[in-house]
Design a protein around this motif. Sequence first.
Motif, PDB file in Angstrom:
ATOM      1  N   ALA A   1       0.831  -1.210   0.000  1.00  0.00           N
ATOM      2  CA  ALA A   1       0.000   0.000   0.000  1.00  0.00           C
ATOM      3  C   ALA A   1       0.863   1.258   0.000  1.00  0.00           C
ATOM      4  CB  ALA A   1      -0.928  -0.011   1.218  1.00  0.00           C
ATOM      5  N   PHE A   2       1.919   1.251   0.815  1.00  0.00           N
ATOM      6  CA  PHE A   2       2.843   2.394   0.845  1.00  0.00           C
ATOM      7  C   PHE A   2       3.496   2.566  -0.513  1.00  0.00           C
ATOM      8  CE2 PHE A   2       7.315   3.808   1.634  1.00  0.00           C
ATOM      9  CZ  PHE A   2       7.023   5.130   1.921  1.00  0.00           C
ATOM     10  N   ASN A   3       3.899   1.456  -1.123  1.00  0.00           N
ATOM     11  CA  ASN A   3       4.537   1.491  -2.437  1.00  0.00           C
ATOM     12  C   ASN A   3       3.611   2.130  -3.479  1.00  0.00           C
ATOM     13  OD1 ASN A   3       6.937   0.124  -4.090  1.00  0.00           O
ATOM     14  ND2 ASN A   3       5.059  -0.173  -5.251  1.00  0.00           N
ATOM     15  N   ASP A   4       2.339   1.710  -3.484  1.00  0.00           N
ATOM     16  CA  ASP A   4       1.389   2.235  -4.476  1.00  0.00           C
ATOM     17  C   ASP A   4       1.136   3.725  -4.286  1.00  0.00           C
ATOM     18  OD1 ASP A   4       1.168  -0.229  -5.663  1.00  0.00           O
ATOM     19  OD2 ASP A   4      -0.756  -0.744  -4.756  1.00  0.00           O
ATOM     20  N   SER A   5       0.927   4.131  -3.043  1.00  0.00           N
ATOM     21  CA  SER A   5       0.632   5.543  -2.794  1.00  0.00           C
ATOM     22  C   SER A   5       1.852   6.421  -3.077  1.00  0.00           C
ATOM     23  CB  SER A   5       0.156   5.743  -1.345  1.00  0.00           C
ATOM     24  OG  SER A   5       1.127   5.296  -0.416  1.00  0.00           O
ATOM     25  N   LEU A   6       3.036   5.931  -2.710  1.00  0.00           N
ATOM     26  CA  LEU A   6       4.258   6.701  -2.960  1.00  0.00           C
ATOM     27  C   LEU A   6       4.531   6.806  -4.463  1.00  0.00           C
ATOM     28  CD1 LEU A   6       6.708   8.097  -1.576  1.00  0.00           C
ATOM     29  CD2 LEU A   6       7.925   5.917  -1.816  1.00  0.00           C
ATOM     30  N   ARG A   7       4.290   5.724  -5.200  1.00  0.00           N
ATOM     31  CA  ARG A   7       4.530   5.731  -6.651  1.00  0.00           C
ATOM     32  C   ARG A   7       3.710   6.825  -7.332  1.00  0.00           C
ATOM     33  NH1 ARG A   7       2.751   1.103  -7.598  1.00  0.00           N
ATOM     34  NH2 ARG A   7       0.746   1.683  -8.502  1.00  0.00           N
ATOM     35  N   ARG A   8       2.443   6.927  -6.941  1.00  0.00           N
ATOM     36  CA  ARG A   8       1.577   7.919  -7.564  1.00  0.00           C
ATOM     37  C   ARG A   8       1.938   9.340  -7.126  1.00  0.00           C
ATOM     38  NH1 ARG A   8      -2.463   3.499  -6.021  1.00  0.00           N
ATOM     39  NH2 ARG A   8      -2.532   2.267  -7.938  1.00  0.00           N
ATOM     40  N   THR A   9       2.367   9.469  -5.875  1.00  0.00           N
ATOM     41  CA  THR A   9       2.737  10.786  -5.357  1.00  0.00           C
ATOM     42  C   THR A   9       4.018  11.305  -6.001  1.00  0.00           C
ATOM     43  OG1 THR A   9       1.764  10.190  -3.209  1.00  0.00           O
ATOM     44  CG2 THR A   9       3.227  12.084  -3.246  1.00  0.00           C
ATOM     45  N   MET A  10       4.960  10.398  -6.253  1.00  0.00           N
ATOM     46  CA  MET A  10       6.272  10.787  -6.770  1.00  0.00           C
ATOM     47  C   MET A  10       6.314  10.923  -8.286  1.00  0.00           C
ATOM     48  SD  MET A  10       8.432  11.395  -4.374  1.00  0.00           S
ATOM     49  CE  MET A  10       7.029  12.194  -3.554  1.00  0.00           C
ATOM     50  N   LEU A  11       5.268  10.476  -8.964  1.00  0.00           N
ATOM     51  CA  LEU A  11       5.238  10.523 -10.426  1.00  0.00           C
ATOM     52  C   LEU A  11       5.543  11.907 -11.000  1.00  0.00           C
ATOM     53  CD1 LEU A  11       4.723   8.534 -12.767  1.00  0.00           C
ATOM     54  CD2 LEU A  11       2.319   9.253 -12.735  1.00  0.00           C
ATOM     55  N   PRO A  12       4.972  12.986 -10.448  1.00  0.00           N
ATOM     56  CA  PRO A  12       5.254  14.318 -11.004  1.00  0.00           C
ATOM     57  C   PRO A  12       6.702  14.765 -10.841  1.00  0.00           C
ATOM     58  CG  PRO A  12       3.288  14.348  -9.618  1.00  0.00           C
ATOM     59  CD  PRO A  12       3.962  13.042  -9.383  1.00  0.00           C
ATOM     60  N   PHE A  13       7.440  14.120  -9.925  1.00  0.00           N
ATOM     61  CA  PHE A  13       8.825  14.506  -9.661  1.00  0.00           C
ATOM     62  C   PHE A  13       9.835  13.650 -10.440  1.00  0.00           C
ATOM     63  CE2 PHE A  13       6.370  15.659  -5.887  1.00  0.00           C
ATOM     64  CZ  PHE A  13       6.710  16.997  -5.761  1.00  0.00           C
ATOM     65  N   GLY A  14       9.339  12.753 -11.273  1.00  0.00           N
ATOM     66  CA  GLY A  14      10.240  11.917 -12.048  1.00  0.00           C
ATOM     67  C   GLY A  14      10.888  10.807 -11.252  1.00  0.00           C
ATOM     68  N   VAL A  15      10.347  10.500 -10.071  1.00  0.00           N
ATOM     69  CA  VAL A  15      10.872   9.426  -9.223  1.00  0.00           C
ATOM     70  C   VAL A  15      10.079   8.147  -9.479  1.00  0.00           C
ATOM     71  CG1 VAL A  15      11.144   8.616  -6.833  1.00  0.00           C
ATOM     72  CG2 VAL A  15      11.690  10.991  -7.429  1.00  0.00           C
ATOM     73  N   LYS A  16      10.779   7.065  -9.747  1.00  0.00           N
ATOM     74  CA  LYS A  16      10.131   5.776  -9.972  1.00  0.00           C
ATOM     75  C   LYS A  16      10.101   4.983  -8.671  1.00  0.00           C
ATOM     76  CE  LYS A  16      11.219   5.198 -14.899  1.00  0.00           C
ATOM     77  NZ  LYS A  16      11.684   6.568 -15.159  1.00  0.00           N
ATOM     78  N   VAL A  17       8.972   4.354  -8.389  1.00  0.00           N
ATOM     79  CA  VAL A  17       8.806   3.550  -7.173  1.00  0.00           C
ATOM     80  C   VAL A  17       8.436   2.134  -7.602  1.00  0.00           C
ATOM     81  CG1 VAL A  17       7.610   3.307  -4.974  1.00  0.00           C
ATOM     82  CG2 VAL A  17       8.065   5.594  -5.891  1.00  0.00           C
ATOM     83  N   LEU A  18       9.298   1.173  -7.287  1.00  0.00           N
ATOM     84  CA  LEU A  18       9.146  -0.195  -7.761  1.00  0.00           C
ATOM     85  C   LEU A  18       8.992  -1.155  -6.584  1.00  0.00           C
ATOM     86  CD1 LEU A  18       9.642   0.725 -10.613  1.00  0.00           C
ATOM     87  CD2 LEU A  18      11.727   1.367  -9.373  1.00  0.00           C
ATOM     88  N   CYS A  19       8.363  -2.298  -6.835  1.00  0.00           N
ATOM     89  CA  CYS A  19       8.098  -3.262  -5.767  1.00  0.00           C
ATOM     90  C   CYS A  19       8.586  -4.652  -6.171  1.00  0.00           C
ATOM     91  CB  CYS A  19       6.595  -3.311  -5.464  1.00  0.00           C
ATOM     92  SG  CYS A  19       6.183  -4.170  -3.941  1.00  0.00           S
ATOM     93  N   ILE A  20       9.302  -5.308  -5.263  1.00  0.00           N
ATOM     94  CA  ILE A  20       9.765  -6.681  -5.465  1.00  0.00           C
ATOM     95  C   ILE A  20       8.913  -7.583  -4.579  1.00  0.00           C
ATOM     96  CG2 ILE A  20      11.764  -8.213  -5.521  1.00  0.00           C
ATOM     97  CD1 ILE A  20      12.246  -5.700  -7.131  1.00  0.00           C
ATOM     98  N   GLU A  21       8.317  -8.637  -5.174  1.00  0.00           N
ATOM     99  CA  GLU A  21       7.418  -9.527  -4.448  1.00  0.00           C
ATOM    100  C   GLU A  21       7.906 -10.981  -4.559  1.00  0.00           C
ATOM    101  OE1 GLU A  21       3.351  -7.010  -5.517  1.00  0.00           O
ATOM    102  OE2 GLU A  21       3.954  -8.722  -6.740  1.00  0.00           O
ATOM    103  N   PRO A  22       8.976 -11.336  -3.848  1.00  0.00           N
ATOM    104  CA  PRO A  22       9.534 -12.688  -3.985  1.00  0.00           C
ATOM    105  C   PRO A  22       8.596 -13.765  -3.437  1.00  0.00           C
ATOM    106  CG  PRO A  22      11.075 -11.188  -2.882  1.00  0.00           C
ATOM    107  CD  PRO A  22       9.736 -10.522  -2.893  1.00  0.00           C
ATOM    108  N   GLY A  23       8.728 -14.961  -4.000  1.00  0.00           N
ATOM    109  CA  GLY A  23       8.074 -16.129  -3.436  1.00  0.00           C
ATOM    110  C   GLY A  23       8.955 -16.710  -2.349  1.00  0.00           C
TER     111      GLY A  23
END
Length: 319
Positions: free
Chosen positions: A185-207
Motif C-alpha cells: 500500500a505504501f509502495n502504491d501511494s508513494l509511486r503515484r505521489t512521486m510521479l510528477p517529480f520523475g521518481v520511480k517507485v518499484l516493488c519486489i514480491e519474492p516467493g
Amino acid sequence: MFLYVLAVVALLWLYRWYRETKRVPNKSDKYVYITGCDSGFGNLLAKHLDKLGFCVIASCFTEKGEVELKKVSSERLSTVHLDVTKSDSIKRAAEFIKTKVGQKGLWSVVNNAGVSVPSGPCDWLTIDDYRQMLDVNLMGVIEVTMSVLPLIKKARGRVVNVASVFGRISPFGGPYSISKYGVEAFNDSLRRTMLPFGVKVLCIEPGFFKTSVTDIDLLKNCVDKLWEKIPQETKDEYGIDYRHKVSVLMKEKFSHLPDSDLMKVVSCMEHAIAAVHPRTRYSPGWDAKFFWLPLSYMPTVISDYLLTKDNVKPAKAVQ
C-alpha cells in the motif's frame, strides 16, 4: 487471423524485451542505499551492484556484517550501521548519505531489511508481537524512505521496496503478511505521489527463497516459544499434540519449497535500479508466478479451501 494475432504478440514481446534491456549510463556517479546487507538478498545485491560499478552504501545491523562486506568489495562500497526500528539510527544514516552523495542526490534506496518471526496463529500472539514485526517490516520501510526522499527527488531516482508475494495473499496467521500488505500500500501511494517529480517507485514480491526469513528451524523455534507463552486455556483448545503436528507439517510442506537461487531476486532488484525502463512490480520465483499470485485472484471460497484443507485442526475445532 490466428497467425496475425500471434505475430502482433511476438512483436510486442520483442519490443518489451528490447526496451527492458537498456541500462542507465554513468553508473559510477550513482549512489544506491541498501538496507539489510548483513546477509541474504541485501548482501548479494550490494556485492553485485559494486561489481557493476555503482557507488553502494550498504547498511548493516551488525559490525560483523560491515567488516565482512568490505573485505570482498571495492573502495566504492561504503557501509553504515542501521537499526530500522530506531529513528536516531535512521537519521544518522541519512546524514551520512547526504554528506556522501552531495549535489548529485541519491539514485536509489532499496528497502530490503525484514524479519519473519514471530509468526503463528493469530490468537497465540500479543499486540507487542505484531508491533515488533510492523516496526521492522513496515514502519522501518516508511521511515527509511522518508529520511532520504529529498535526495532521491534531487536525482530523479528510484525507491525499491521489497515486499513479498504474501503481501498479495495471507496463507498463514501472524503479522508477516500484514506488514507486507502495508508495504504494498505504501509502495502504491508513494509511486503515484512521486510521479510528477520523475521518481520511480518499484516493488519486489519474492516467493519462497532460502533465506533466514524462510528458515524452517527458526520458524519451528518460534512456534515452540509462542506455545510456552500462551494461556493454558488456549493450549487446551488446540490440544497438547498440536505443536508437534504443526512442526511435522511445516517440515513436510516447506522444507523443499524455498528456492536456493537468490540471484533470481537480486536480478530483479538490479533491473529495478539500473534499467532505463523498470517494471512497476517484479515477482521472482516460479511459486510466486504460477501459484501464489493466481491464487490471490481466485474467489475467496476457493483460496480458503486450498490454503486450509491440509492444516492441522485444533482439538476443539468445530466439526
